[in-house]
Design a protein around this motif. Structure first.
Motif, PDB file in Angstrom:
ATOM      1  N   ASP A 115       0.816  -1.219   0.000  1.00  0.00           N
ATOM      2  CA  ASP A 115       0.000   0.000   0.000  1.00  0.00           C
ATOM      3  C   ASP A 115       0.848   1.267   0.000  1.00  0.00           C
ATOM      4  N   LYS A 118      -0.795   4.560  -1.226  1.00  0.00           N
ATOM      5  CA  LYS A 118      -1.910   5.128  -0.474  1.00  0.00           C
ATOM      6  C   LYS A 118      -1.582   6.567  -0.042  1.00  0.00           C
ATOM      7  N   GLY A 119      -2.454   7.485  -0.402  1.00  0.00           N
ATOM      8  CA  GLY A 119      -2.263   8.876   0.015  1.00  0.00           C
ATOM      9  C   GLY A 119      -1.275   9.676  -0.836  1.00  0.00           C
ATOM     10  N   GLU A 163      -5.345   2.002  -6.016  1.00  0.00           N
ATOM     11  CA  GLU A 163      -4.228   1.788  -5.069  1.00  0.00           C
ATOM     12  C   GLU A 163      -4.250   2.812  -3.940  1.00  0.00           C
ATOM     13  N   GLY A 164      -5.267   3.674  -3.952  1.00  0.00           N
ATOM     14  CA  GLY A 164      -5.374   4.658  -2.875  1.00  0.00           C
ATOM     15  C   GLY A 164      -4.652   5.960  -3.151  1.00  0.00           C
ATOM     16  N   LYS A 286       4.908   1.785  -6.984  1.00  0.00           N
ATOM     17  CA  LYS A 286       4.817   1.140  -5.668  1.00  0.00           C
ATOM     18  C   LYS A 286       6.212   0.776  -5.159  1.00  0.00           C
TER      19      LYS A 286
END
Ligand SMILES: [Zn+2]
Length: 291
Positions: A115, A118-119, A163-164, A286
């Protein structure tokens, strides 16, 4: 030494053969110490194999202390899981580096990057648009670069959101946006293009970066695209493109195949292959953000 010679003299076993044996023994010990020391030096020196950071503890969540660069070397003084505790030769820098950034044979956990998007805010810049159609193919398909950069960016956007990540687009439709306006605050900026040359033969994908802090992202994306897509690999290269020059955060310009090459054109216009490339970009991001 003097003491032992006196002892030998006192006990009347002081003679030339004894002296030779003693000297040979001492030389052997010195030799042994040198061997042990040199082995120790080899096993305790580690090399940084890609630009990374040294942290206060053995985990990416710990605060960053220093940037370290490919080719730097440190003494290894400890290990916890996949992280190595290191110290610089002048003893001034001490901290933890991820083992996969070093010459040690340590692979990063795949789960660690699950993750990492994320953000994060990713700025996507679909090249060209409106009156600026970009490159075009010479086949019957007459594919236009501006069409496929926008398709790719929109498809990539939905993968990133899954994926956020937050996504900003420099254009959402077939409109003209001047180069100077192709920017935005975020954690990464990705400009999407297709190459073209008068020769039909040129083919493959290239990942461009300009500022030094952009190369890490370029290498991560290039590695991932190379691994997954069918495009031939032209590498990650430094180039003074305006959209990279005017962007201070990690940024890349992706040339995702030559629209002037019929094989690459087939890949660019094929949604299935585009999806493979887009997923490779997501995976590369990622990896980049989990490092
Ligand atoms: Zn272009």
């Amino acid at each position: 030494m003097i003491g032992s010679i006196n002892w030998l003299k006192k006990h009347r076993i002081w003679n030339v053969p004894t002296l030779i044996i003693i000297i040979a023994f001492l030389l052997f010990i010195i030799f042994l110490i040198m061997i042990l020391n040199s082995n120790d030096e080899d096993s305790s020196t580690i090399y940084v194999t890609q630009d990374a950071e040294i942290r206060t503890g053995p985990n990416a969540a710990y605060p960053e202390l220093y940037r370290v660069y490919k080719g730097d070397n440190y003494h290894k003084i400890g290990k916890a899981g996949k992280w190595i505790e290191v110290e610089s030769s002048n003893h001034k820098q001490k901290g933890w580096i991820a083992g996969w950034h070093t010459n040690l044979d340590i692979q990063k956990d795949k789960v660690a990057s699950a993750d990492s998007l994320k953000g994060k805010t990713i700025v996507l810049d679909p090249g060209h648009g409106g009156g600026d159609q970009g490159a075009s193919s010479r086949t019957n398909k007459k594919s236009l670069e501006k069409v496929y950069t926008l398709k790719t960016a929109k498809e990539l956007k939905s993968l990133l959101i899954k994926e956020g990540a937050k996504v900003k687009m420099t254009r959402n439709s077939d409109t003209y946006v001047p180069l100077g306006e192709r920017k935005g605050n975020g954690d990464a900026f990705i400009s999407i293009h297709n190459d073209s040359l008068s020769s039909k033969k040129a083919n493959g994908g290239t990942v461009y970066w300009y500022h030094n802090n952009q190369e890490g992202l370029a290498q991560a994306l290039n590695q991932s695209i190379q691994k997954k897509s069918l495009l031939s690999n032209r590498g990650a290269k430094q180039e003074n493109f305006q959209v990279l020059r005017q962007t201070k955060q990690p940024a890349v310009l992706l040339e995702l195949g030559y629209i002037s090459n019929p094989t690459d054109e087939d890949m660019i216009t094929d949604q299935l292959h585009r999806h493979i490339v887009e997923q490779a970009i997501v995976d590369g991001l990622k990896n980049y953000f989990s490092n």
